[in-house]
Design a protein around this motif. Structure first.
Motif, PDB file in Angstrom:
ATOM      1  N   PHE A  49       0.826  -1.207   0.000  1.00  0.00           N
ATOM      2  CA  PHE A  49       0.000   0.000   0.000  1.00  0.00           C
ATOM      3  C   PHE A  49       0.861   1.257   0.000  1.00  0.00           C
ATOM      4  O   PHE A  49       0.543   2.235  -0.678  1.00  0.00           O
ATOM      5  CB  PHE A  49      -0.950   0.023   1.197  1.00  0.00           C
ATOM      6  N   PHE A  53       0.571   3.898  -3.108  1.00  0.00           N
ATOM      7  CA  PHE A  53      -0.053   5.196  -2.890  1.00  0.00           C
ATOM      8  C   PHE A  53       0.933   6.311  -2.556  1.00  0.00           C
ATOM      9  O   PHE A  53       0.526   7.365  -2.079  1.00  0.00           O
ATOM     10  CB  PHE A  53      -1.094   5.090  -1.771  1.00  0.00           C
ATOM     11  N   LYS A  54       2.206   6.087  -2.819  1.00  0.00           N
ATOM     12  CA  LYS A  54       3.182   7.114  -2.489  1.00  0.00           C
ATOM     13  C   LYS A  54       3.056   8.331  -3.389  1.00  0.00           C
ATOM     14  O   LYS A  54       3.433   9.426  -3.005  1.00  0.00           O
ATOM     15  CB  LYS A  54       4.603   6.563  -2.530  1.00  0.00           C
ATOM     16  N   GLY A  55       2.544   8.145  -4.600  1.00  0.00           N
ATOM     17  CA  GLY A  55       2.376   9.269  -5.509  1.00  0.00           C
ATOM     18  C   GLY A  55       3.703   9.733  -6.073  1.00  0.00           C
ATOM     19  O   GLY A  55       4.763   9.237  -5.729  1.00  0.00           O
TER      20      GLY A  55
END
Length: 62
Positions: A49, A53-55
């Motif tokens: 995750f 979702f670190k972007g």
């Protein structure tokens, strides 16, 4: 790299210190498993995750 190595060693030490079996209650069913497997699964899912979702980081140097 050294920090990641230290975190891995601490995670393995923590996993090996928790060898008892635990009962995990889901909504409908329950499972009994060794705590180290539950913790390892949690670490892996958290890593996935975190990576997903670190972007993107935007470099704002001017």
């Amino acid at each position: 790299m050294i920090g990641i190595g230290i975190l891995v060693v601490l995670a393995v030490w923590f996993l090996l210190a928790n060898l008892d079996s635990v009962k995990i209650q889901f909504w409908i069913f329950s499972v009994t498993a060794p705590l180290w497997i539950v913790l390892l699964g949690t670490l892996i899912v958290g890593g996935i995750f975190g990576y997903a979702f670190k972007g993107r980081r935007v470099n704002r140097r001017r």
